[in-house]
Enzyme design. Sequence first.
Site, PDB file in Angstrom:
ATOM      1  N   GLU A 110     -18.730   7.297  11.651  1.00  0.00           N
ATOM      2  CA  GLU A 110     -19.941   6.525  11.320  1.00  0.00           C
ATOM      3  C   GLU A 110     -19.686   5.032  11.540  1.00  0.00           C
ATOM      4  OE1 GLU A 110     -21.433   7.012   7.320  1.00  0.00           O
ATOM      5  OE2 GLU A 110     -23.251   5.874   7.790  1.00  0.00           O
ATOM      6  N   TYR A 153       0.842  -1.196   0.000  1.00  0.00           N
ATOM      7  CA  TYR A 153       0.000   0.000   0.000  1.00  0.00           C
ATOM      8  C   TYR A 153       0.885   1.257   0.000  1.00  0.00           C
ATOM      9  CZ  TYR A 153      -3.790  -3.169   1.590  1.00  0.00           C
ATOM     10  OH  TYR A 153      -4.705  -4.183   1.729  1.00  0.00           O
TER      11      TYR A 153
HETATM   12  P1  NAP Z   1     -14.418  -0.982   1.618  1.00  0.00           P
HETATM   13  O1  NAP Z   1     -13.893  -0.686   2.970  1.00  0.00           O
HETATM   14  O2  NAP Z   1     -15.561  -1.909   1.478  1.00  0.00           O
HETATM   15  O3  NAP Z   1     -14.812   0.323   0.883  1.00  0.00           O
HETATM   16  C1  NAP Z   1     -13.986   1.456   0.841  1.00  0.00           C
HETATM   17  C2  NAP Z   1     -14.810   2.596   0.291  1.00  0.00           C
HETATM   18  O4  NAP Z   1     -15.878   2.843   1.206  1.00  0.00           O
HETATM   19  C3  NAP Z   1     -14.027   3.873   0.148  1.00  0.00           C
HETATM   20  O5  NAP Z   1     -14.435   4.495  -1.051  1.00  0.00           O
HETATM   21  C4  NAP Z   1     -14.446   4.690   1.355  1.00  0.00           C
HETATM   22  O6  NAP Z   1     -14.469   6.064   1.071  1.00  0.00           O
HETATM   23  C5  NAP Z   1     -15.855   4.201   1.555  1.00  0.00           C
HETATM   24  N1  NAP Z   1     -16.331   4.292   2.945  1.00  0.00           N
HETATM   25  C6  NAP Z   1     -15.696   3.991   4.111  1.00  0.00           C
HETATM   26  N2  NAP Z   1     -16.506   4.222   5.159  1.00  0.00           N
HETATM   27  C7  NAP Z   1     -17.662   4.703   4.633  1.00  0.00           C
HETATM   28  C8  NAP Z   1     -18.881   5.174   5.191  1.00  0.00           C
HETATM   29  N3  NAP Z   1     -19.079   5.159   6.511  1.00  0.00           N
HETATM   30  N4  NAP Z   1     -19.858   5.591   4.338  1.00  0.00           N
HETATM   31  C9  NAP Z   1     -19.677   5.596   2.989  1.00  0.00           C
HETATM   32  N5  NAP Z   1     -18.545   5.172   2.404  1.00  0.00           N
HETATM   33  C10 NAP Z   1     -17.549   4.732   3.216  1.00  0.00           C
HETATM   34  O7  NAP Z   1     -13.288  -1.536   0.646  1.00  0.00           O
HETATM   35  P2  NAP Z   1     -11.706  -1.712   0.696  1.00  0.00           P
HETATM   36  O8  NAP Z   1     -11.028  -0.439   1.039  1.00  0.00           O
HETATM   37  O9  NAP Z   1     -11.364  -2.407  -0.569  1.00  0.00           O
HETATM   38  O10 NAP Z   1     -11.500  -2.797   1.841  1.00  0.00           O
HETATM   39  C11 NAP Z   1     -11.274  -2.451   3.167  1.00  0.00           C
HETATM   40  C12 NAP Z   1      -9.852  -2.754   3.575  1.00  0.00           C
HETATM   41  O11 NAP Z   1      -9.555  -4.127   3.377  1.00  0.00           O
HETATM   42  C13 NAP Z   1      -8.790  -2.038   2.739  1.00  0.00           C
HETATM   43  O12 NAP Z   1      -8.672  -0.687   3.098  1.00  0.00           O
HETATM   44  C14 NAP Z   1      -7.579  -2.891   3.003  1.00  0.00           C
HETATM   45  O13 NAP Z   1      -7.008  -2.558   4.255  1.00  0.00           O
HETATM   46  C15 NAP Z   1      -8.190  -4.283   3.044  1.00  0.00           C
HETATM   47  N6  NAP Z   1      -8.079  -5.024   1.757  1.00  0.00           N
HETATM   48  C16 NAP Z   1      -7.331  -6.149   1.729  1.00  0.00           C
HETATM   49  C17 NAP Z   1      -7.199  -6.854   0.557  1.00  0.00           C
HETATM   50  C18 NAP Z   1      -6.356  -8.112   0.530  1.00  0.00           C
HETATM   51  O14 NAP Z   1      -6.063  -8.604  -0.556  1.00  0.00           O
HETATM   52  N7  NAP Z   1      -5.986  -8.632   1.662  1.00  0.00           N
HETATM   53  C19 NAP Z   1      -7.842  -6.434  -0.617  1.00  0.00           C
HETATM   54  C20 NAP Z   1      -8.629  -5.285  -0.556  1.00  0.00           C
HETATM   55  C21 NAP Z   1      -8.743  -4.591   0.638  1.00  0.00           C
HETATM   56  P3  NAP Z   1     -13.146   6.976   0.913  1.00  0.00           P
HETATM   57  O15 NAP Z   1     -12.378   6.408  -0.265  1.00  0.00           O
HETATM   58  O16 NAP Z   1     -13.717   8.312   0.656  1.00  0.00           O
HETATM   59  O17 NAP Z   1     -12.373   6.882   2.183  1.00  0.00           O
END
Ligand code: NAP
Length: 279
Positions: free
Chosen positions: A255, A63
Site C-alpha cells: 500500500e 532497535y
Molecule cells: P509510523 O510509520 O507512522 O507508524 C507505524 C504504524 O503504522 C505501525 O503500527 C504499522 O503497522 C502501521 N502502518 C504501516 N503502514 C501502514 C498502512 N499502509 N496502513 C495502516 N497502517 C500502517 O510510525 P513509526 O514506526 O514510529 O515511524 C516510522 C519509522 O521511523 C520507524 O519505523 C523508525 O524506523 C523511524 N523512527 C525514528 C525515530 C527516531 O528517533 N529517529 C523515532 C521513531 C521512529 P504494523 O505495526 O502492523 O506494521
Amino acid sequence: MPLSRDTKYIKSISGRVSVIGMGTWGMGGGFWSPNYSNDEDWVRALRRGIELGMTLIDTAEMYGGGHAEELVGRAIRGFPREELFIVTKVWPNHARYDDVIKSARASRERLGTYIDLYLLHWPAPDVPICETMRAFEKLINDGIVRFVGLSNFDVGGIEDARHCFSKYDIAAVENRYSLLHRVDEASVIPYVQRNGMLYLAYTPLEKGEFASNEFLRRVGTKYGKTAIQVVLNWYVNIDNLVPIPKAGRVEHVEENAGAMGWRLSREDWEAISNHFRVK
Ligand code: NAP
C-alpha cells in the site's frame, strides 16, 4: 531498469533517494531487546518494499538491540547495493569517540555492508558534540559510512554539529514530522532545504492513524488511492523530505509503495495542508 523509479535528488549526498523509505522500529524487537519470532515475515516485507522501489531503509543499533539491522542485512541480500540507501543510528549512550567507532563497526557487521548514512539518534547531553562528530569523520575516512547526520535535533544543535567539521558536513536530519506534527515546518525543514540536506520524516503515519481519516479518503477517491497513499504522497511533494513509514507487513508495504509514481494536484496538496493545520 533501476529498482527505484520515483526518486528525489539530494545535494548533500550528490545523489538520488527513493521518495518513500522504510522504517524498522518494532521489527526484530524493541528497546535494546531482540525478538526473533517474526523474522521471515519482516524480511519478506522489506524485500517486497525494495522490489517496489522503496530503496531507502532506516534502522538503528537500538532497535531490537541490533536485530533490526540483522533483518535489514538479510533483506538486502541479492539486490544491487549501489541502488540502496541504508540508514542506521548510534544511541547517545555510545556517543563517546571510541564507542561511536565500536558501534558503527558492529552495525556494519550486522548489516553485512557499509552504512550510507549514520546518525546520532538523539542528542547526548553529557558528550561534547564535536567528540561524536570527530568519530563520524573517522568513520567516513575509513569507508565505514558514506554520510553522517543527526536525529531529534533543532537548528541550533545542527549548527553546533556542523561547526565541528573541517572536511565533511551534516548530510541529513531525521526528526518527527507528519501532517499532525508540524513543528519542524517553522525552522528545521526550511533550514535543511536551504542547505541541500536530506530530511527523513519519522512517524509519518502517526502510527497508522491516517488510515481511517475520512478527509484523506475522500481526496483519494479522485486518484484511486487510499488515505495512507494520499498522506504519503503529500510528503513526497515536499522538497528534500522523505517519509519513512514502518515496513513490517507485506500488505502495508504494498500500500505504501502505491504512494509513488503519481502526484497530488497543487490544489489538493494545499487543501490537505490547510485541513490538518492546527488553527
Ligand atoms: P509510523 O510509520 O507512522 O507508524 C507505524 C504504524 O503504522 C505501525 O503500527 C504499522 O503497522 C502501521 N502502518 C504501516 N503502514 C501502514 C498502512 N499502509 N496502513 C495502516 N497502517 C500502517 O510510525 P513509526 O514506526 O514510529 O515511524 C516510522 C519509522 O521511523 C520507524 O519505523 C523508525 O524506523 C523511524 N523512527 C525514528 C525515530 C527516531 O528517533 N529517529 C523515532 C521513531 C521512529 P504494523 O505495526 O502492523 O506494521
